[in-house]
Design a protein around this motif. Structure first.
Motif: not given
Length: 336
Positions: A277-281, A285-288
């Protein structure tokens, strides 16, 4: 592909994330190029590269003996009240729908309602805003009704890119309204609904799966199945294709679309399954954020619902090692 290229491609995994925009906001379907992926070794290398780091993310998350900073990143419990989470989430949703009403739009830039339905679209969005002042649960219901209006009035190839996201947002608001609204709290007590802890768990699960599913669907519809849309997008913004810049001159725009689509699909699946979860989010977040910086206010407005979901999920969804006290919970890899 040597070690240097692998390292640069790993860096690209982060800095190319700004391509996670809704391609159809910039490219009309009629402008789509008639191109498709054709097998070559570069595609195989991209597939193996993304598969390796997807598996690595899962392994790191499940590894018991992790460095302390990794444990903090993945399992730290952020001490914010649920009321604050809901208030920030709802405020951003209300801001988003208010902007749509003021500008005369409907949910997304590429959704254009027929003239006879424009008023219906504006009213449904306005009800989301008005009802939020009284009942978050009712406002969430209005979000779901607005989503149904979108499904009824737009082609499936358009609404499929938004339905899961907004249904998840509406359900989250409906299940968590009691943390903010006195009326919703009374409603919860009057109908003997499950306690707030149970509703909170279901709300987070729904939001995580809904956003993950939407991300995976966007990867398929705008990049993997119809790569011609994304190829035109990259031709409009050629700096996105960083392959030649890192020495991979064999990497065409089509290869880069495959790379981004596979990244997006992997992150969506990881988010849905809750195994990292945290790695994915952190990646999302960085992407957006980088997309918003590159494309400006237009991009920020459209992604406001995603920003609100990212705020909640990044801080609440963690992966923690099981213990004797949490044997039952350990069967599910994600909890908050």
């Amino acid at each position: 592909m040597n070690v240097r290229h692998i390292i640069l491609l790993f860096i690209a995994l982060f800095f190319s994330s700004s391509s996670f925009a809704h391609v159809q906001w910039f490219v009309a379907p009629e402008d789509m190029k008639d191109v498709y992926f054709e097998f070559d070794l570069f595609y195989v290398a991209i597939f193996l590269f993304i598969s390796f780091f997807t598996a690595l993310a899962v392994m790191i998350t499940r590894q018991k003996n992790k460095p302390e900073f990794v444990k903090v990143l993945m399992g730290a419990d952020v001490k914010l009240s649920r009321r604050l989470y809901v208030m920030v989430f709802v405020f951003i949703q209300v801001l988003f729908f208010s902007i749509q009403v003021i500008k005369g739009g409907f949910i997304a830039p590429n959704i254009v309602l027929q003239p006879q339905f424009i008023f219906l679209g504006l009213v449904s969005q306005l009800l989301v805003v008005i009802t939020a002042a009284v009942s978050i649960t009712l406002s969430g219901l209005m979000v779901m009704l607005t989503t149904l209006v979108m499904i009824a009035l737009t082609p499936w190839e358009i609404w499929i890119n938004y339905a899961f996201e907004f249904f998840a947002i509406g359900i989250f608001m409906m299940l968590t309204g009691s943390y903010v609204s006195t009326i919703d709290n009374k409603f919860l007590a009057a109908f003997n609904l499950p306690n707030t802890d149970e509703l909170w768990r279901v709300a987070l699960l729904t939001l995580r799966i809904g956003i993950g599913a939407q991300l995976a669907i966007l990867a398929l519809t705008e990049k993997m199945v119809y790569p011609g849309l994304a190829v035109v997008f990259i031709e409009m913004f050629p700096f996105y294709n960083i392959f030649p810049q890192i020495g991979l001159h064999a990497g065409t725009d089509l290869h880069f679309v495959f790379f981004i689509g596979l990244c997006e699909l992997s992150l969506g699946v990881l988010l849905m399954t809750g195994v990292a979860n945290r790695l994915t989010m952190t990646m999302l977040t960085f992407a957006f954020v980088t997309t918003a910086i590159i494309h400006g206010v237009h991009e920020v407005e459209g992604h406001l619902p995603i920003f609100s979901a990212a705020f909640v999920l990044l801080l609440t969804q963690r992966n923690k090692q099981s213990s004797s006290r949490h044997t039952q919970m350990s069967r599910s890899p994600a909890f908050a």
